[in-house]
Design an enzyme around this catalytic site. Structure first.
Site, PDB file in Angstrom:
ATOM      1  N   PHE A 129     -22.890  -1.949  18.905  1.00  0.00           N
ATOM      2  CA  PHE A 129     -22.172  -2.245  17.669  1.00  0.00           C
ATOM      3  C   PHE A 129     -22.940  -3.306  16.908  1.00  0.00           C
ATOM      4  CE2 PHE A 129     -17.778  -2.221  15.726  1.00  0.00           C
ATOM      5  CZ  PHE A 129     -17.617  -0.862  15.795  1.00  0.00           C
ATOM      6  N   GLN A 242     -13.573 -10.920   5.152  1.00  0.00           N
ATOM      7  CA  GLN A 242     -14.553  -9.887   5.470  1.00  0.00           C
ATOM      8  C   GLN A 242     -14.297  -8.592   4.715  1.00  0.00           C
ATOM      9  OE1 GLN A 242     -14.848  -8.107   9.604  1.00  0.00           O
ATOM     10  NE2 GLN A 242     -16.869  -9.012   9.365  1.00  0.00           N
ATOM     11  N   HIS A 244     -15.124  -4.799   4.930  1.00  0.00           N
ATOM     12  CA  HIS A 244     -15.683  -3.744   5.769  1.00  0.00           C
ATOM     13  C   HIS A 244     -16.599  -2.955   4.861  1.00  0.00           C
ATOM     14  CE1 HIS A 244     -16.149  -0.307   8.350  1.00  0.00           C
ATOM     15  NE2 HIS A 244     -15.507  -0.938   9.293  1.00  0.00           N
ATOM     16  N   LEU A 258     -10.620   3.148   6.335  1.00  0.00           N
ATOM     17  CA  LEU A 258     -11.914   2.725   6.850  1.00  0.00           C
ATOM     18  C   LEU A 258     -12.634   3.818   7.612  1.00  0.00           C
ATOM     19  CD1 LEU A 258     -11.195  -0.829   8.198  1.00  0.00           C
ATOM     20  CD2 LEU A 258     -12.029  -0.111   5.964  1.00  0.00           C
ATOM     21  N   GLU A 261     -17.329   1.620  12.090  1.00  0.00           N
ATOM     22  CA  GLU A 261     -18.730   1.291  12.305  1.00  0.00           C
ATOM     23  C   GLU A 261     -19.328   2.205  13.371  1.00  0.00           C
ATOM     24  OE1 GLU A 261     -18.963  -2.900  12.285  1.00  0.00           O
ATOM     25  OE2 GLU A 261     -20.808  -2.932  13.443  1.00  0.00           O
ATOM     26  N   ARG A 319     -21.650  -6.909   9.322  1.00  0.00           N
ATOM     27  CA  ARG A 319     -20.914  -6.319   8.218  1.00  0.00           C
ATOM     28  C   ARG A 319     -21.198  -6.955   6.868  1.00  0.00           C
ATOM     29  NH1 ARG A 319     -15.186  -5.358  11.355  1.00  0.00           N
ATOM     30  NH2 ARG A 319     -15.946  -3.510  12.428  1.00  0.00           N
ATOM     31  N   HIS A 384     -10.919  -6.307   4.606  1.00  0.00           N
ATOM     32  CA  HIS A 384     -10.669  -5.787   5.931  1.00  0.00           C
ATOM     33  C   HIS A 384     -10.117  -6.831   6.882  1.00  0.00           C
ATOM     34  CE1 HIS A 384     -11.186  -3.591   9.543  1.00  0.00           C
ATOM     35  NE2 HIS A 384     -12.173  -4.335   9.988  1.00  0.00           N
ATOM     36  N   ARG A 419     -17.090 -12.084  10.998  1.00  0.00           N
ATOM     37  CA  ARG A 419     -16.705 -11.603  12.321  1.00  0.00           C
ATOM     38  C   ARG A 419     -17.550 -10.403  12.723  1.00  0.00           C
ATOM     39  NH1 ARG A 419     -13.415  -7.452  14.159  1.00  0.00           N
ATOM     40  NH2 ARG A 419     -12.900  -6.861  12.029  1.00  0.00           N
TER      41      ARG A 419
END
Ligand code: SF4
Ligand code: SF4
Ligand code: FES
Lengths: 607, 277
Positions: A129, A242, A244, A258, A261, A319, A384, A419
């Site tokens: 990730f 944040q 996304h 969304l 990811e 992100r 997000h 994050r």
């Protein structure tokens, strides 16, 4: 108050919010021997946690894949990755506890009944990730959040609690400077309700509804945050919100939904309208990540089959970097017809996609008539997650107010300026537990406070006035105008001019919101609920904008076009703290706590 | 601008009417978008539940043109032909008491769920990382996809037609128990509960539940029928009973007998039923 009938309940510990953090707190407080009541705005098990897809990050080092496993991973690497992702604005102690305890908390979920995907050896499978050096996201297909919440819901029901569903709380009750409960109303009947508690845990999640493009549900209005603030709690990093990078922008019916990811983790490309994989543009990879990502699409392709010998494609940068790159492409005129960019995973083949991303495939097929095995998606950065929130002390999650604890998205300190994906789910289990234990300890050492019901008069007036008034604005109108200004001026790219415009507008809307008017009665009336929610959002928006104005640099999620560089000398060492100063918002910089030598050493080793 | 007409149930436990609303159609629109349009522009008092608008939370269950559906997953596009003949009817789930408009009282589902004990790991697996092969958990994972929309409960005739909530847990809880019963490491014998208070015998395999499940869980074939077989094996197979007694068959013997949980541990607190007008 005398005229208003209400119900009263008494618990050792009151948990506000029944997402992952709240439910984990319930379990911990029960195991410590306390009576627990939990209040949620929706039905049990519907909280935002269900939306988390990719996985829960914890350095279990389970992967033995020849093509790049997670052997060699440790809390130290997770610690370093989290700080780096957060642009070093995180609280070091919070991150240390987090990285050390996450593996144990994940294994505990398995004991509670979570069924993760397995490795060939029969252990919990982990996927790569963005921002994580190793394969570290323990997952269940692309519905990891659902697995977590259902697991903890069943466990919490098993250990025993009183559940109050569809109750909205609007004010914390005080005895002097100590929190002794909370006040609100049943959504169903509109009747008022008082909860008396020796300790209160806020686990109310984030706030994104003041923006137009958001993945937040109606619940994300910041009421938990603002109740804490109004009770005197200090807020931290409120400018850090944040985006996304890949929210749907077309068709409009899917806007804000969304795209995990995981789609990029499984090899998805980001492309502009010219068909270029623009993330390979060298300037989109910031200095601190140079050399760690593939530099050509060819290398990126090879990574899919051999993760050890090749570097991962830059689509997997953190992100904030990906969101900014998308924004810049669109600004440069290389966006799609509907103002986004393309995300395309079709080259992986229908079989692979259906196996690895089943709910994505299905969702797009059924909701938007889009076959992601054949065609690209159109995406745009979407609000997000809120990194900022109530400042907590890392060991027990206590806030700056006595008797008040906070965990999960409403709390701040772990994620810093940005994050990493997968860290929110480990956040809620690590600090949900600690908050539950912290509150239980406090409750065991204190008796119930004394409630002076006079403090409720203002709140009751505030709640009832939109129903009683003969004139005033529609709360939906005020909300829409708020969304427009926040979207335009306080979104991903910020300037002093825009932020000032937003501030002026927010203050004007606060004035207008003094007089709201709604139709109907108190029974399950969304218009009436919206009237209280919009006031919370207006105050929270003011704080966001003031903090964004004060941080005169670009770092993590905060991107100032007029201060495009990082200022490590000053702002890299300071958080912004917001607090209530007799009704005025006070914002002040505060120096980050100094990291001890041995952790600096860990950072240096991890590179 | 193209519009569509909706006929939405407005009322409460005492009764109600269908009210029509005209809503502009946008690309990709779902029924939930239409309800939100009404709330925002035509009548702020229309009550409905929703959270994710992405078919992941199971909050927005209702009946659209007579079919139990998630409103956020029901595309207006697909109903256009029907809408030419008559307005699209949107009403609350019929099997549960109405609170207001599209919102129903689904607390019964939570009360039954609280009677089902969570996973109890076998002694040799407790406190250690589980070792389980993917093939052995595939089925369990299918059941754990459940988003608790309760549409299967709504459509099941035992609950809907005969209102036997007192005697049958319903398909949702059958799926839940199946996920535990087929978990390689769960140590509880759940068959007695299934047979007694769970009322699995009430199900006559009409498969209506499977048809409406938005997660496409094979409720009947993969959960209920195998559970029925296990119950039948345990209680009605004399050979199996004998072999178990002799210690030849171990499977059940190593499972702990079911101890009824104290279902009063968790309480679903219902609001005091006074409507505040
Ligand atoms: S198959 Fe059984 S549980 Fe499902 S709807 Fe029919 S009777 Fe109900
Ligand atoms: S089994 Fe399917 S229909 Fe039933 S509650 Fe779960 S998701 Fe809904
Ligand atoms: S709103 Fe979540 S399932 Fe429809």
């Amino acid at each position: 108050m005398a005229m208003e009938p209400y119900d009263t309940f008494e618990y050792d510990v009151l948990v506000v919010g029944a997402g992952g953090a709240g439910l984990r707190a319930v379990i911990a407080a029960r195991e410590a021997g306390c009576s627990v009541g939990v209040v949620c705005k929706s039905l049990l098990g519907k909280a935002h946690t269900v939306m988390a897809e990719g996985g829960v990050a914890a350095a279990l080092s389970n992967m033995r894949n020849p093509d790049g496993g997670s052997e060699g991973d440790s809390w130290k690497t997770h610690f370093a990755d989290t700080l780096k992702g957060g642009a070093y604005l995180n609280n070091w102690r919070t991150v240390e506890i987090f990285a050390k305890e996450a593996p144990e908390r994940v294994l505990e979920l398995e004991q509670y009944g979570a069924v993760f995907d397995r490795t060939p050896e029969g252990l919990i499978a982990q996927r790569p990730f963005g921002g994580h050096k190793y394969r570290r996201l323990n997952h269940v297909g692309d519905r990891t959040g659902l697995e977590l919440i259902r697991t903890m819901q069943d466990k919490a029901v098993g250990v025993g609690m009183n559940i109050h569903m569809e109750v909205t709380l609007t004010r914390l009750l005080m005895d002097g400077d100590r929190v002794i409960g909370a006040f609100g109303y049943y959504r169903e009947t509109g009747r008022f309700v008082i909860f008396k508690a020796k300790a209160v845990v806020l686990a109310t999640g984030g706030w994104g509804r003041m923006y137009m493009y958001t993945s937040n549900s109606w619940e994300g209005t910041g009421d938990g945050l603002m109740m804490g603030y109004e009770a005197g709690a200090e807020l931290l990093d409120m400018e850090m919100i944040q985006f996304h990078p890949t929210g749907m922008i077309w068709p409009p019916g899917m806007r804000g939904i969304l795209v995990t990811e995981g789609v990029r983790g499984e090899g998805g490309f980001l492309k502009n309208s010219k068909g270029e994989r623009f993330m390979f543009t060298p300037e989109y990879t910031p200095e601190r990540y140079k050399g760690q990502f593939a530099e050509t699409p060819e290398e990126g392709m090879k990574w899919l089959d051999d993760k050890k010998a090749n570097r991962r494609p830059p689509e997997l940068l953190p992100r904030d970097e990906v969101a900014r790159a998308i924004y810049k492409e669109i600004l440069a005129g290389r966006g799609t017809e509907h103002g986004g960019v393309y995300l395309d995973v079709s080259h992986r083949g229908a079989d692979y996609i259906k196996r690895k991303l089943p709910s994505m495939y299905e969702q797009f097929h059924e909701l938007g008539d889009i076959d992601i095995t054949k065609q690209p998606m159109e995406v745009f950065p979407t609000i997000h997650y809120t990194m900022g929130g109530i400042k907590t002390e890392p060991e027990t999650c206590s806030t700056t107010v006595k008797g008040l604890f906070a965990a999960g998205e409403v709390a701040a300190g772990l994620h810093g300026a940005n994050r990493l994906g997968g860290n929110s789910l480990s956040d809620i289990i690590v600090f949900g537990k600690r908050a539950g234990e912290g509150a239980a300890q406090f409750a065991l050492n204190h008796s119930h406070g004394t409630l002076d019901a006079a403090q409720l008069d203002d709140e009751i007036d505030l709640l009832l006035s939109p129903l009683e008034s003969t004139r005033g604005e529609n709360p939906y109108t005020v909300h829409t105008e708020l969304q427009e200004t926040m979207q335009k001026n306080a979104m991903i790219a910020r300037t002093e001019e825009g932020l000032k415009e937003a501030l002026a507008k927010v203050l004007e809307l606060q004035e207008r919101a003094v007089h709201l008017k709604v139709e109907g009665d108190r029974c399950y009336n969304p218009g009436w609920h919206a009237a209280r929610d919009v006031r919370f959002m207006l105050k929270a928006s003011e704080i966001i904008v003031r903090c964004a104005l004060d941080r005169k640099e670009s770092r993590g999620a905060q991107w100032r076009l007029d201060y495009p560089d990082k200022d490590d000398a000053y702002w890299g060492k300071h958080n912004l703290i917001a607090s209530d100063n007799g009704g005025e918002v006070k914002v002040e910089p505060r120096r980050l706590p100094e990291m001890p030598e041995e952790l600096k050493q860990v950072l240096a080793e991890q590179g | 601008m193209e519009t569509i007409t909706l006929s939405v149930f407005r009322g409460d436990a005492a009764g109600g009417v269908f009210q029509t609303y005209e809503v502009p159609v946008t690309p990709g629109m779902v029924i939930l978008d239409a309800i939100h349009y009404i709330q925002k522009n035509l009548d702020t008092t229309v009550a409905c539940r929703w959270n994710c608008k992405a078919a992941k939370c199971g909050s927005c269950s209702a009946e659209v043109n007579g079919k139990p559906r998630l409103m956020c997953k029901t595309r207006v596009e697909d109903l256009k032909e029907d809408a030419k003949k008559a307005p699209i009817r949107v009403m609350p789930m019929r099997a549960f008491p109405i609170i207001k408009d599209l919102v129903t009282d689904v607390s019964w589902n939570y009360r039954t769920a609280s009677k089902i004990p969570p996973l109890v790991p076998k002694a040799d697996a407790a406190g250690k990382p589980f070792v389980m092969q993917q093939v052995d958990v595939d089925r369990v994972q299918e059941f754990r996809k459940c988003i608790e929309c309760f549409l299967c409960q709504d459509v099941c005739h035992v609950i809907r037609e005969h209102d036997r909530k007192d005697a049958f847990f319903g398909p949702r809880q059958m799926v839940r128990i199946a996920a535990l019963e087929m978990h390689p490491i769960d140590d509880l014998n759940r068959r007695e509960q299934l047979d007694a208070e769970g009322g699995i015998g009430m199900c006559n395999i009409t498969k209506c539940c499977t048809e409406v499940c938005p997660e496409h869980i094979h409720i009947t074939d993969n959960a209920i029928i195998p559970l029925k077989e296990r119950v039948a094996d345990t209680y009605f197979d004399p050979l199996r009973g004998l072999l178990t007694k002799l210690g030849v068959m171990k499977r059940d013997a190593i499972k702990q007998p079911f101890e009824s949980v104290e279902s009063n541990l968790t309480k679903i607190v219902q609001p005091t039923p006074t409507a505040m007008k």
